[in-house]
Design a protein around this motif. Sequence first.
Motif, short mmCIF file in Angstrom:
data_model
loop_
_atom_site.label_atom_id
_atom_site.label_comp_id
_atom_site.label_asym_id
_atom_site.label_seq_id
_atom_site.Cartn_x
_atom_site.Cartn_y
_atom_site.Cartn_z
N ALA A 196 0.86 -1.31 0.09
CA ALA A 196 0.05 -0.01 0.04
C ALA A 196 1.10 1.34 -0.06
CB ALA A 196 -0.96 0.09 1.11
N ARG A 197 2.07 1.34 0.77
CA ARG A 197 2.97 2.24 0.64
C ARG A 197 3.46 2.50 -0.56
NH1 ARG A 197 3.52 4.80 5.59
NH2 ARG A 197 5.51 5.69 5.10
N THR A 198 3.79 1.35 -1.00
CA THR A 198 4.63 1.77 -2.39
C THR A 198 3.65 2.15 -3.40
OG1 THR A 198 5.97 -0.30 -1.83
CG2 THR A 198 5.78 0.25 -4.34
N ILE A 199 2.64 1.69 -3.56
CA ILE A 199 1.41 2.04 -4.75
C ILE A 199 1.37 3.66 -4.22
CG2 ILE A 199 -1.10 2.27 -5.15
CD1 ILE A 199 -0.92 -0.79 -4.32
N LEU A 200 1.42 4.25 -2.90
CA LEU A 200 1.26 5.65 -2.53
C LEU A 200 2.41 6.46 -2.57
CD1 LEU A 200 -1.61 5.21 0.10
CD2 LEU A 200 -1.66 5.73 -2.34
N ASP A 201 3.58 5.81 -3.03
CA ASP A 201 5.01 6.41 -3.03
C ASP A 201 5.15 6.96 -1.74
OD1 ASP A 201 7.20 7.02 -4.42
OD2 ASP A 201 6.57 9.03 -4.97
N LEU A 202 5.05 6.18 -0.71
CA LEU A 202 5.45 6.53 0.58
C LEU A 202 6.73 5.68 0.92
CD1 LEU A 202 1.87 6.58 2.44
CD2 LEU A 202 3.32 8.49 1.53
#
Length: 403
Positions: free
Chosen positions: A306-312
């Motif tokens: 989820a963080r990867t998708i949101l560039d976090l």
Amino acid sequence: MSEQAIVVVGAGLAGAHVVQGLRAEGFAGPITLLGQESELPYDRTKLSKEYLQGRMDRTAIRLHDETWYVDHEVDLRLGTVVESIDRAARTVRLTTGETLPYHRLVLATGADSRRIPFPGADLPGVMALRELGESDALKDLFAAGGQLAVVGAGWIGLEVAASARQAGMTVTVVAPNVQPLDNILGPRIGAYFADLHVRNGIDLRMGVGARGVLERDGRAGGIVTDHGDIAADAVLIAVGAVPRVALAEQAGLAVDNGVLTDERLVTSDPAILAVGDIANAHNTLLGQRLRREHWDNALRQGALAARTILDLAGTYDWQPYFYTDQFDLGMEYVGNNLASDEPVVRGALESGEFIVFWQRDGVVTAAMNVNIWDVNDTLRGIVGRRVDRERLVDQEIPLADLP
């Protein structure tokens, strides 16, 4: 819609935690979660433990109730099978013929029980344990009583054997290795698990290979081994799992013992991620690829995706963790040892309460706490450190002071 849409294929622990993580991080776009089973997403690790033993019901093992998906605007589609992926068009095609567009796609297709292609393997009464319905079938078997033969002395095989024995069944376990779990924990600790099961009435036959399933009245009636036949009313095959990579292979993604990903769980296609049992991902802490079929990994990788998708920020940078419950043994493990690493026992095995450290060249590669609780986070901080063996075994030194 495709500019923002997230599609997650697989509604197990990892897939459901991708969805949960996206909403928790504030993503407001459309999310579709596709599950092949007809059940709401549930905690699969309970199937061989609490659920199988009747200590948890169907509702208790669910990750969320149905209203959670409605309230969080997740298009949850159960009993849905994805036929193919069109990477150029960024769509997935369902077996119904419907196509769904995606901006980012997450593969969380999990694993299947490994099958043994020997005679009689397809007979009624030959069982596996990977899905809720299979655990229900085992519960029905326990209620009927009788004899169970288990092929395999890994985690699932031992957990089911313990649950069956506690339910009053007569249980025989066969496996070709010298000790249970010796390919993971090494022979000394494997022998401890062997003794645990024998003490609790399991007929444990190590160094024995299964060669087929006996037929009796059109059903499984036991197993054929290289040391003679073993009668049983049902047979559980528990010889590991294989990642479900057919969809990834069809799409032309890089596959090798799972779907290959980088440290952010991104596959060879930047628009597609892989998580959970199928992800053979680069672990930055250990500097190697790992594919792990454990509860903790599914949760953490779901959140990381989820963080990867949101560039976090975030990478796959944690030690593997798992736990087991067998008879009166409760255990947690953290690390990534080799079976050849030296086990160092803190405490006495015969007490039933102890800690095991594994060392390689003086470095702690893994640690396991048995019936000692609230120490696993401390053990996690010791793994990867160089610690003298004498300090590890000295119980006068607090765990927190070991590194």
